[in-house]
Write an enzyme that holds these catalytic residues in place. Structure first.
Site, mmCIF file in Angstrom:
data_model
loop_
_atom_site.group_PDB
_atom_site.id
_atom_site.type_symbol
_atom_site.label_atom_id
_atom_site.label_comp_id
_atom_site.label_asym_id
_atom_site.label_seq_id
_atom_site.Cartn_x
_atom_site.Cartn_y
_atom_site.Cartn_z
ATOM 1 N N LYS A 184 36.365 40.731 56.073
ATOM 2 C CA LYS A 184 36.317 40.872 54.619
ATOM 3 C C LYS A 184 36.052 42.306 54.151
ATOM 4 O O LYS A 184 35.481 42.519 53.085
ATOM 5 C CB LYS A 184 35.264 39.922 54.008
ATOM 6 N N GLU B 76 46.878 38.777 34.609
ATOM 7 C CA GLU B 76 47.309 40.117 34.209
ATOM 8 C C GLU B 76 48.740 40.076 33.675
ATOM 9 O O GLU B 76 49.702 39.884 34.427
ATOM 10 C CB GLU B 76 47.233 41.098 35.378
ATOM 11 N N ASP C 231 42.143 32.735 51.652
ATOM 12 C CA ASP C 231 40.792 33.254 51.424
ATOM 13 C C ASP C 231 40.928 34.553 50.636
ATOM 14 O O ASP C 231 41.346 35.575 51.173
ATOM 15 C CB ASP C 231 40.107 33.507 52.772
ATOM 16 N N HIS D 178 53.039 47.352 29.490
ATOM 17 C CA HIS D 178 51.724 46.727 29.443
ATOM 18 C C HIS D 178 51.299 46.447 28.004
ATOM 19 O O HIS D 178 50.668 45.427 27.721
ATOM 20 C CB HIS D 178 50.682 47.619 30.135
#
Length: 394
Positions: A221, A91, A295, A386
């Site tokens: 998770k 990004e 993770d 951006h």
């Protein structure tokens, strides 16, 4: 040639699945099945023998660009001094934005970080004939906690059972085991320890019982409100007082405007039912996680946050973010792989005794990102930056 598999052929496997030959065999298999040549995926400096325990059926490596943000000055219990933070992302503007926030935090004397607590959970549920039996089991459990702790801790040289929460629902007793896990994230460690504890309970409880090893309130998770209240991973607070003059000069925003914008965000977050009343904690955390071998799925829990601001009498702005579920490790898992270990070493966060330091760096980085994005939105720089930095085009 179509990239759809030509048949349902099985993926090639060898007894040693981590040799260059076995990887090359799978690459050739993919070419035959899909017509895709892995020019980039196949290119790697990592010894494939080191991948055992981290991946199955390896075919190569995913290459994600890593940028360097910083320096950021941190006044933490475990992280103290200036740090450069590796961030893996595709990004555009992200690394630049975080560096911008870090510049301000460093100029005003740094960001203060505090680890409130750090636990990892496994949450079995015991089933009974009725609610009375479930309640009586809870009392028996408390009376035998020392023996249960001994059974759990016998499975690990690192993990320690801190405490166990109990929740009675219907004819079930939910138990949420909370462990300290050293420098590992500890999910598997806690699963093994809790299985041993449950086995001991079944053998020694004088009445009939059965259990499910995970009753879902450990919330692996995925975010949950119980994590926000009771912590999963490290509960870290990053805080700073932003001088009015510096914010006006560097960020081109007024602290009163920032304070007012936070109130709007709180209302919007309440309407939307968000798990974080801040702006984009997941951006910084995901970039650090990918760079350092964490993770990545733990972002679901780790991104939760509580932003609190207070406009002081002199016009300065107190700003804090509490991250109740930062799940990171400085040892084990993917942290020992080549590039991931190097990124941890950049921050002196690889190996024993470094997990809390990494958690503080994560929280400080998140605060830098919150400050930068909030200022950009108010100053009118958000879309322009951006457009300038975030477009991959000729």
């Amino acid at each position: 040639m179509s990239n759809q598999p030509s048949d349902a052929a099985k993926i090639p496997r060898q007894q040693d699945n981590y040799t260059p030959e076995s990887i090359a065999e799978r690459q050739a298999f993919l070419l035959k099945q899909t017509g895709v040549t892995l020019k980039h995926v196949a290119h790697s400096s990592v010894d494939p023998a080191t991948l055992a325990g981290n991946i199955e059926n390896p075919i190569g490596m995913a290459q994600v660009p890593i940028g360097l943000a910083g320096p950021i000055l941190i006044n933490g219990e475990h992280a103290a001094g200036h740090f450069y933070v590796p961030m893996a992302t595709t990004e555009g503007t992200l690394v630049a934005s975080y560096s911008r926030g870090m510049r301000v935090l460093s100029e005003i004397g740094g960001v203060t970080t505090t680890v409130v607590e750090r636990y990892m959970q496994r949450a079995p549920v015991f089933h009974f004939e009725n609610a009375r039996e479930a309640k009586e089991f809870g009392a028996w459990f408390d009376a035998h906690l020392a023996d249960i702790r001994t059974a759990a801790e016998a499975t690990t040289s690192v993990g320690k059972l801190s405490h166990v929460e109990q929740y009675g629902v219907s004819r079930m007793r939910f138990l949420r085991f909370n462990y300290t896990t050293g420098d590992a994230a500890g999910q598997n460690m806690c699963g093994k320890a809790t299985l041993a504890a449950c086995t001991w309970i079944q053998k020694n409880y004088p009445h009939k019982s059965r259990y499910t090893l995970s009753g879902a309130i450990d919330t692996d998770k995925k975010h949950s409100h119980i994590n926000t209240l009771h912590s999963r991973g490290a509960r870290v607070v990053a805080e700073v007082v932003l001088p009015k003059e510096v914010m006006q000069r560097v960020m081109r925003v007024d602290t009163k405007a920032l304070f007012a914008a936070r109130q709007v965000s709180n209302v919007g977050g309440m309407l939307a039912g968000t798990t974080n009343n801040g702006l984009h904690a997941a951006n910084g955390l995901a970039a650090i996680f990918i760079a350092t071998g964490q993770d990545a799925a733990n972002i679901a829990e780790s991104q939760a946050g509580i932003v609190y601001v207070d406009l002081l009498d002199n016009g300065d702005l107190y700003w804090s973010i509490t991250l109740p579920s930062v799940i990171v490790a400085s040892y084990g898992g993917g942290t020992g792989l080549g590039s991931q270990r190097e990124c941890l070493e950049i921050m002196d966060c690889y190996g024993d005794g470094k997990a809390l330091k990494l958690a503080e760096i994560c929280a400080a980085t998140v605060l830098a990102g919150e400050l930068s994005l909030a200022s950009a939105v108010l100053a009118g720089d958000w879309v322009e930056s951006h457009d300038r930095l975030g477009r991959n085009r000729p």
